[in-house]
Design a protein around this motif. Structure first.
Motif, PDB file in Angstrom:
ATOM      1  N   UNK A  68       0.841  -1.195   0.000  1.00 53.41           N
ATOM      2  CA  UNK A  68       0.000   0.000   0.000  1.00 53.41           C
ATOM      3  C   UNK A  68       0.873   1.241   0.000  1.00 53.41           C
ATOM      4  N   UNK A  69       0.338   2.322  -0.531  1.00 55.71           N
ATOM      5  CA  UNK A  69       1.035   3.611  -0.498  1.00 55.71           C
ATOM      6  C   UNK A  69       0.227   4.523   0.424  1.00 55.71           C
ATOM      7  N   UNK A  70       0.647   4.648   1.651  1.00 53.23           N
ATOM      8  CA  UNK A  70      -0.105   5.419   2.644  1.00 53.23           C
ATOM      9  C   UNK A  70       0.830   6.308   3.450  1.00 53.23           C
ATOM     10  N   UNK A  71       0.224   7.214   4.206  1.00 55.78           N
ATOM     11  CA  UNK A  71       1.008   8.061   5.108  1.00 55.78           C
ATOM     12  C   UNK A  71       0.682   7.744   6.562  1.00 55.78           C
ATOM     13  N   UNK A  72      -0.034   6.662   6.792  1.00 51.50           N
ATOM     14  CA  UNK A  72      -0.409   6.352   8.169  1.00 51.50           C
ATOM     15  C   UNK A  72       0.095   4.989   8.642  1.00 51.50           C
ATOM     16  N   UNK A  73       0.753   4.231   7.751  1.00 49.55           N
ATOM     17  CA  UNK A  73       1.213   2.903   8.137  1.00 49.55           C
ATOM     18  C   UNK A  73       2.231   2.974   9.274  1.00 49.55           C
ATOM     19  N   UNK A  74       3.195   3.883   9.166  1.00 51.52           N
ATOM     20  CA  UNK A  74       4.199   3.986  10.224  1.00 51.52           C
ATOM     21  C   UNK A  74       3.570   4.436  11.536  1.00 51.52           C
ATOM     22  N   UNK A  75       2.522   5.281  11.456  1.00 52.62           N
ATOM     23  CA  UNK A  75       1.821   5.713  12.666  1.00 52.62           C
ATOM     24  C   UNK A  75       1.224   4.509  13.376  1.00 52.62           C
ATOM     25  N   UNK A  76       0.586   3.638  12.610  1.00 56.09           N
ATOM     26  CA  UNK A  76       0.022   2.423  13.193  1.00 56.09           C
ATOM     27  C   UNK A  76       1.128   1.542  13.781  1.00 56.09           C
ATOM     28  N   UNK A  77       2.269   1.492  13.110  1.00 58.64           N
ATOM     29  CA  UNK A  77       3.386   0.703  13.618  1.00 58.64           C
ATOM     30  C   UNK A  77       3.858   1.190  14.973  1.00 58.64           C
TER      31      UNK A  77
END
Length: 223
Positions: free
Chosen positions: A140-149
């Motif tokens: 996926x191309x997102x800006x929130x994946x690292x936030x969830x991590x």
């Protein structure tokens, strides 16, 4: 069940407050380093306070809140460093998804076979969560994946608190407060990435918002 509800409520409150603080800090013009150091200092203040409050519920709740603020500073530092931003509703949605992870863990733990081998189940659940996160990041191309991590790191600590034996409500609140200091792990990871961010930055388009720092091959060949 009562303990699970309390842990879930505290977990959600923690991440919602973190998201709100991280969002509000967008109004400041502080750089990533200042924000990260600020978060670390706030976390240290919370830890010092926790030493004295012991199992006092009000005192621990206060420390818990301060730790959430510290994580908010760290998240904003990460956004500034990576050069992206998320709306408040996205951050709150990530908070809910993180709490859903806790409830998934609890629901599966009610299965008799998993209850019998609880330690194995815990580590397997953790491993599969990491694998799932990596797969989502990769496709996926997102800006929130690292936030969830980062939220997942703290949520794992809350799951530890959920699994630990607690005599009463005060003990549960205390363990959740101690678990909130997993924010330190988040801050350390961010610091390492930021410090190593001086080299050539290889942006992996299509694999989430993670960038990999690699050495400059041409310079190495010249040497």
């Amino acid at each position: 069940m009562r303990k699970t509800v309390l842990v879930s409520a505290m977990s959600l409150a923690f991440l919602v407050l973190t998201s709100c603080v991280g969002y509000v800090l967008r109004a400041t013009k502080l750089n990533a380093t200042t924000l990260l150091i600020g978060g670390a200092v706030i976390l240290v203040v919370s830890a010092i306070m926790a030493i004295f409050v012991k199992k006092n519920i009000a005192g621990n709740v206060l420390c818990f809140i301060v730790s959430a603020v510290a994580l908010g500073f760290c998240i904003r530092a990460w956004y500034v460093f990576r050069g992206f931003d998320n709306s408040l509703w996205v951050m709150l949605a990530v908070s809910l998804a993180s709490v859903a992870q806790l409830w998934l863990f609890y629901g599966l733990s009610r299965i008799p076979a998993l209850q019998k081998h609880f330690a194995l189940y815990f580590w397997l659940f953790l491993l599969l969560s990491v694998v799932a996160y990596v797969l989502v990041m990769a496709f996926t191309v997102t800006t929130y994946v690292s936030t969830f991590g980062y939220y997942m790191i703290v949520q794992t600590a809350f799951i530890f608190a959920l699994c630990s034996f607690c005599k009463d409500t005060a003990d549960t609140v205390r363990r959740m407060t101690v678990a909130s200091y997993s924010v330190l792990i988040v801050a350390v990871i961010m610091a390492i990435v930021m410090i190593s961010g001086d080299g050539a930055d290889l942006d992996l388009s299509g694999v989430g918002d993670i960038a990999v720092d690699v050495p400059d091959v041409r310079k190495r060949n010249k040497k």
